[in-house]
Each structure stands twice: as structure tokens, then as C-alpha cells.
Design a protein around this motif. Structure first.
Motif, PDB file in Angstrom:
ATOM      1  N   SER A 150       0.810  -1.218   0.000  1.00  0.00           N
ATOM      2  CA  SER A 150       0.000   0.000   0.000  1.00  0.00           C
ATOM      3  C   SER A 150       0.844   1.268   0.000  1.00  0.00           C
ATOM      4  CB  SER A 150      -0.911   0.017   1.226  1.00  0.00           C
ATOM      5  OG  SER A 150      -1.729  -1.109   1.270  1.00  0.00           O
ATOM      6  N   TRP A 151       2.137   1.160  -0.166  1.00  0.00           N
ATOM      7  CA  TRP A 151       3.039   2.289  -0.033  1.00  0.00           C
ATOM      8  C   TRP A 151       2.647   3.466  -0.930  1.00  0.00           C
ATOM      9  CZ3 TRP A 151       5.930   4.225   3.429  1.00  0.00           C
ATOM     10  CH2 TRP A 151       6.927   5.143   3.133  1.00  0.00           C
ATOM     11  N   GLU A 152       2.346   3.199  -2.195  1.00  0.00           N
ATOM     12  CA  GLU A 152       1.982   4.278  -3.115  1.00  0.00           C
ATOM     13  C   GLU A 152       0.684   4.948  -2.684  1.00  0.00           C
ATOM     14  OE1 GLU A 152       0.932   5.132  -7.792  1.00  0.00           O
ATOM     15  OE2 GLU A 152       2.121   3.370  -7.291  1.00  0.00           O
ATOM     16  N   LYS A 153      -0.273   4.178  -2.244  1.00  0.00           N
ATOM     17  CA  LYS A 153      -1.549   4.735  -1.791  1.00  0.00           C
ATOM     18  C   LYS A 153      -1.356   5.627  -0.561  1.00  0.00           C
ATOM     19  CE  LYS A 153      -5.945   3.420   0.182  1.00  0.00           C
ATOM     20  NZ  LYS A 153      -6.501   2.424   1.066  1.00  0.00           N
ATOM     21  N   ILE A 154      -0.493   5.204   0.351  1.00  0.00           N
ATOM     22  CA  ILE A 154      -0.284   5.943   1.593  1.00  0.00           C
ATOM     23  C   ILE A 154       0.531   7.216   1.360  1.00  0.00           C
ATOM     24  CG2 ILE A 154       0.801   5.865   3.878  1.00  0.00           C
ATOM     25  CD1 ILE A 154       0.232   2.817   3.854  1.00  0.00           C
ATOM     26  N   MET A 155       1.638   7.098   0.640  1.00  0.00           N
ATOM     27  CA  MET A 155       2.583   8.210   0.519  1.00  0.00           C
ATOM     28  C   MET A 155       2.471   8.994  -0.787  1.00  0.00           C
ATOM     29  SD  MET A 155       3.936   8.167   3.434  1.00  0.00           S
ATOM     30  CE  MET A 155       5.178   9.424   3.202  1.00  0.00           C
ATOM     31  N   GLY A 156       1.772   8.449  -1.759  1.00  0.00           N
ATOM     32  CA  GLY A 156       1.631   9.156  -3.032  1.00  0.00           C
ATOM     33  C   GLY A 156       2.604   8.643  -4.084  1.00  0.00           C
ATOM     34  N   ARG A 157       2.260   8.926  -5.316  1.00  0.00           N
ATOM     35  CA  ARG A 157       3.034   8.416  -6.452  1.00  0.00           C
ATOM     36  C   ARG A 157       4.457   8.967  -6.492  1.00  0.00           C
ATOM     37  NH1 ARG A 157      -0.318   8.365 -11.485  1.00  0.00           N
ATOM     38  NH2 ARG A 157      -0.882   6.382 -10.584  1.00  0.00           N
ATOM     39  N   THR A 158       4.632  10.242  -6.176  1.00  0.00           N
ATOM     40  CA  THR A 158       5.954  10.863  -6.255  1.00  0.00           C
ATOM     41  C   THR A 158       6.932  10.201  -5.292  1.00  0.00           C
ATOM     42  OG1 THR A 158       4.949  12.973  -6.849  1.00  0.00           O
ATOM     43  CG2 THR A 158       7.207  13.038  -6.055  1.00  0.00           C
TER      44      THR A 158
END
Length: 84
Positions: free
Chosen positions: A22-30
């Protein structure tokens, strides 16, 4: 499923794997696109970030990041963040 994870003491590993997925969902794409390596050991999140300015910014916002992660995961799985 919860009872299965609890009976084999797998809940922590499941939560850690879920965080990484879930890393991208939590922290954002950038941030996710600049994360080269991510793993958890004993409630410590280890991150390798490819951008020095971003790494410095995340270092200053470490407590906010921990709070955001734990809130999203609905349990305290991260107590510390270490940048490698």
C-alpha cells in the motif's frame, strides 16, 4: 482469516506486507516512485530514497509519516523510520 493469522502469529508479517503493498496509496506516487527499497524489521521502517532533497524532507516529517502510516494501517506497526 484474522483468527488464522493470530493462531500462527502471522498478523505482524501480514501487516508489514500490506504496508509495503500500500506504499503508493499511503505516501503518493511521487514518493513511491523515488523509493528504491522498503522493508520493516521489529517496528522499524527502513527506506532507501533515490532523491536527497526528498529524503531530507521526509526526515523532517518523520513523526507525521509514522502517524499517517499507522492511521492507514489501523494499528501501530511502525514506531521508527530509518533512511538507508
Amino acid at each position: 482469516m484474522q483468527s488464522f493469522l493470530d493462531s500462527f502469529n502471522l498478523q505482524t508479517k501480514y501487516s508489514e506486507a500490506n504496508l509495503i503493498a500500500s506504499w503508493e496509496k499511503i505516501m503518493g506516487r511521487t514518493i513511491a516512485s523515488r523509493t528504491e527499497k522498503i522493508f520493516i524489521r521489529e517496528h522499524t521502517l527502513f527506506l532507501k530514497i533515490s532523491s536527497s532533497p526528498l529524503r531530507q524532507e521526509l526526515l523532517m516529517a518523520k513523526s507525521h509519516m509514522i502517524r499517517l502510516i499507522n492511521q492507514e494501517m489501523q494499528k501501530n506497526i511502525v514506531e521508527e523510520v530509518v533512511f538507508i
